[in-house]
Design an enzyme around this catalytic site. Structure first.
Site, PDB file in Angstrom:
ATOM      1  CB  THR B 186      -0.682  -8.393  -4.735  1.00 47.73           C
ATOM      2  OG1 THR B 186      -2.044  -8.745  -4.461  1.00 47.73           O
ATOM      3  CG2 THR B 186      -0.653  -7.440  -5.899  1.00 47.73           C
ATOM      4  CD  GLU B 331       0.366  -4.000  -6.704  1.00 49.06           C
ATOM      5  OE1 GLU B 331       1.563  -4.173  -6.377  1.00 49.06           O
ATOM      6  OE2 GLU B 331      -0.592  -4.271  -5.964  1.00 49.06           O
ATOM      7  CE  LYS B 440      -3.450   7.131   9.831  1.00 48.05           C
ATOM      8  NZ  LYS B 440      -4.550   7.209   8.882  1.00 48.05           N
ATOM      9  CD1 TRP B 445      -0.506   9.946  10.704  1.00 55.98           C
ATOM     10  CD2 TRP B 445       0.384   9.700   8.672  1.00 55.98           C
ATOM     11  NE1 TRP B 445      -1.533  10.012   9.800  1.00 55.98           N
ATOM     12  CE2 TRP B 445      -1.021   9.864   8.533  1.00 55.98           C
ATOM     13  CE3 TRP B 445       1.145   9.516   7.515  1.00 55.98           C
ATOM     14  CZ2 TRP B 445      -1.665   9.868   7.300  1.00 55.98           C
ATOM     15  CZ3 TRP B 445       0.503   9.520   6.289  1.00 55.98           C
ATOM     16  CH2 TRP B 445      -0.887   9.690   6.180  1.00 55.98           C
TER      17      TRP B 445
END
Lengths: 543, 543
Positions: B186, B331, B440, B445
């Site tokens: 990654t 992934e 936040k 959010w």
């Protein structure tokens, strides 16, 4: 060193769950046995499949139990496909066209626990019920209003009553992907029928292959009508393929005559269909008589037996429908090869495309093929020679139910198809015969199929079959058996004339016999065993 | 009760063997690092892959050994894909754009044995060679004529010399399908890079999904150009997908500027391409300036980061190219979802289709998704709320190399993507943020991505990025960072005016800062960590 990916099993329940969640409003349209057209969506189908699984659990059905069906292509059969396999039990589709003693043999052999039957097929079950020792329940696939007033079968259950009141919240178990999911018996033209036990894994892989771009390339905008029965190698996998790709599915029920099929295809804008040649002969005949064309159909998958070139041409010239010629077997889930065009071949002149389509296509990714001689030695893949066809792959049978038919499986992991074939240098499969039908003349092989196809192209010939008869000098020589078209007067001399430039001279039949009908088996194939019996005492000219 | 199907493994070697046997003449066209266009066929590629496997065996490489590449998209890299995995070793693709210490860390962590490098990337390897303790050989992917006269690396091997004289008759071993086949790390924007170890099984299943009708529906008549690098999650699986479906493959080598891509696409009649938004911005800019249109392209798969709606519209209106918007991760092999239209949606007005395409598509069959709150409780899939996105499926990672990053994997077998998303009632995935980028504000959010996309639609804005900065009352508030188009004079007031009706009022940024450049990471994503450093001491107005 193992990879580090999630060990998620491939399961049939994932197919109906995916269809319900992502293609919730796509329709499954069925011509019901009761008469009317029935329509609902994948989401509704999933709910009812779950209700059915709950009902089966209430009847005591557990993982691995066999549940039989004797049914046409319809929505309740569709629900059985997903409910039974989804709950970890095994769906055993029985062919209603089998002789009663075959049905008894197969159901006993499979140890079926519950038998689901379509309303108009109930008499078949009534006739054999006393002999079905393992069957605990018979369920008629209808509602209470249509249940028979009386039946020879005690305690007959009603499908809709089983479902009624079930919550439909069944949670599919996560079984091993190699678990048995469904069961089909081969037609058994020689010896007893043998059971092919499909796994979740083999079914999912076969389905992914079927919907792939080079094969059917199914999308949610397609509409598919499988004429091939759901009791015939799982309708060639089309039930699963439709749900996985969100394709609209049209199920024709018991009415498979040309007019009924035409009307349903037309009304539902079917663009892809699938079935055996016999069915299409009927449909083409209807269209011809009624002056109709298959306007919306684009492609039709034809398999089960070889497609005559004349049919490929008619579909294209009269209906602008492309024939996809498939080859497969119950033991192959069933698709092994089908017509697909190599890069650029779509631009070939249509005669060349017809030539390619008249062969049995090319192997799909996942199925390996080779041909061997009678001693098991590999033969070249250059079209020069025919041999015994062997296949292997993740959706090919590795054995039959209860260990029968071991001789069909080689030590190297190949399955003996029993077909004789050439593998052409362009990758095409050309089936020349069933190994038991090939005519061995003077040490060489004559393909009964090639002769039949050539004869089928002769004007006036409705259907043709070739068998070998004993010959003192050549061991065997071909007898061509012909059913004429209604009113046709075609003579043996005319047929021989037609064959002249289409087959080798020494292949020409020693005799041509005319019959009123050619016998077919339960899956539509010509019953050569019957023809051999019929002509058992027949002597070829000069013998 | 287990099924009775053949236990055949799914192996990457089957893909190249199938391509060589059934699509022998389909081309792989590469712009070589040395300069000229190189063309050959799948059959020739298979032969050379086998020769390469023989050469690796001669170097002592065994099953499970890791073989690294630092290379562009080209035919030798293609051969490595099949040779290394085919022989049972593990192909480890390294990203040449990584910092040298990252390259060393990853190669050491993977314990790479041999490192293959493209000619023009050799300096990268020369710089770090002393630190690569496990690497026994460095091979330059070129012929003798192009080998450097001198190198800091002793015993540098030449790719073409390795292959020369090898018979090319290598027999691929039949390994367990769960064996490791390839390895990608990654990008590691937080913490050390982590290794994702793909198996043969996960790769084959991902490939079957990619070529399926509802996804790319690849056929032998397509021509595909992956701009997405082969070191970036295996070029999104396109290398395998092309070979399995017999699609002509065009590999652009190191020249990824708009003009070079355009010329290659045009010359080779590419109809499908794939890459990150940044690349397409370049290409669209080139076409605009040069007055060209992408005449033969029909579709382009865009992923890696969210596709701005404006780009979707430009592709359609200026080039009649349909954008397929994908979402995935290393992934996930990497595809989790992409744009596909439900039945009938193709007939929607184009504005509606653009709306759908601006979302991250819908899950493909095989990938399950759910969203949960911070306590791990399931959230509804009705678009009403965003949550942490979890996925599972047979091509999703179940762990990282050497057991790292355990917290990303839940007990229930789900992978924590680290993305925040909504799952809409129509099945669409809408990524609203990376969980570490979400702002936040007052317990609610704010999606940095939504704000960025809205800002990107404002005339004069070339690129936009949003980060959260501390706020005494609201915890965090958004700072919008904008790079203007060359010559544009757009003001903060104009941008705020543009945003007015596109986001909730309380989402409007507290400040807009202009920069000359927005930093990108090795895979083309905006480096918010860099931006946070850059604006670390910045105070929002009123704080």
């Amino acid at each position: 060193m193992l990879g580090l990916m999630q060990d998620r099993p491939l399961l049939i329940s994932q197919i109906i769950d995916y269809a319900a969640e992502f293609h919730p409003d796509v329709e499954v349209v069925s011509r019901s046995v009761e008469g009317p057209i029935h329509r609902y969506t994948y989401r509704q189908a999933q709910l009812r499949a779950k209700q059915l699984a709950e009902a089966l659990a209430d009847l005591g059905i557990r993982q691995g139990d066999r549940i039989a069906t004797i049914a046409w292509n319809g929505y309740r059969h569709f629900e059985l496909y997903f409910a039974v396999s989804g709950m970890g039990a095994v769906l055993h589709t029985l062919n209603p066209r089998l002789a009663p003693d075959h049905i008894v043999f197969i159901a006993e052999h499979a140890e079926d626990q519950v038998l689901f039957v379509d309303l108009n097929l109930l008499p078949i079950v009534e006739a054999v019920r006393p002999h079905l020792k393992t069957v605990r329940h018979v369920v008629v696939m209808t509602d209470r209003a249509h249940m028979p007033a009386a039946s020879k079968i005690e305690g007959l259950l009603c499908y809709e009553e089983l479902l009624a009141g079930q919550p439909g919240t069944f949670v599919w178990p996560e079984v091993d992907e190699r678990s048995a999911a469904s069961l089909c018996y081969t037609s058994g033209t020689t010896g007893n029928p043998k059971g092919v036990l499909y796994s979740h894994r083999s079914t999912l892989l076969h389905t992914l292959m079927m919907i792939s771009g080079p094969v059917l390339g199914l999308t949610p905008d397609n509409t598919i009508l499988p004429v091939v029965p759901m009791f015939h190698a799982n309708a060639w996998g089309i039930i699963y393929a439709s749900a996985m790709s969100g394709t609209k599915l049209v199920l024709p029920g018991p009415k498979l005559d040309g007019q009924s099929l035409y009307e349903l295809m037309d009304a539902e804008a079917v663009d892809l269909s699938a079935g055996v040649p016999t069915v299409w002969l009927e449909l083409l005949r209807y269209c011809d008589t009624a002056g109709k064309t298959l306007g919306k159909m684009k492609r039709t998958l034809i398999g089960g037996s070889a497609v005559p070139r004349a049919m490929i041409e008619r579909f294209w010239h009269e209906h602008q429908v492309e024939v996809v010629h498939g080859w497969g077997m119950t033991e192959l889930s069933p698709v092994g090869s089908l017509t697909w065009f190599r890069r650029g071949e779509r631009d070939l002149p249509e005669e060349k495309r017809f030539d390619l389509t008249a062969w049995q296509g090319r192997p799909v990714f996942g199925v390996e093929m080779k041909i061997v001689d009678d001693a098991g030695r590999d033969l070249p893949k250059d079209g020069s020679v025919a041999g015994n066809l062997l296949v292997r792959g993740p959706w090919v049978a590795g054995g039959y139910m209860k260990g029968e038919g071991q001789s069909s499986f080689t030590a190297g992991g190949w399955f003996h198809t029993g077909d004789v074939a050439k593998l052409e240098s362009d990758g095409s499969l050309v089936i020349t015969d069933r190994s038991k039908d090939v005519i061995k003349s003077g040490g060489e092989w004559i393909s009964s199929i090639d002769l039949e196809n050539a004869a089928m192209g002769c004007p006036g010939v409705a259907e043709a079959a070739v068998i070998g008869l004993p010959h003192p000098k050549w061991d065997e020589r071909p007898l061509l058996i012909v059913m004429r078209k209604p009113g046709a007067e075609v003579t043996p001399a005319q047929i021989l004339e037609h064959l002249q430039d289409k087959v080798a001279k020494w292949w020409l039949p020693d005799e041509i016999a005319f019959v009123d009908a050619i016998p077919h088996g339960a899956t539509g194939k010509i019953l050569k065993t019957k023809l051999r019996e019929q002509f058992h005492d027949h002597k070829l000219p000069g013998t």
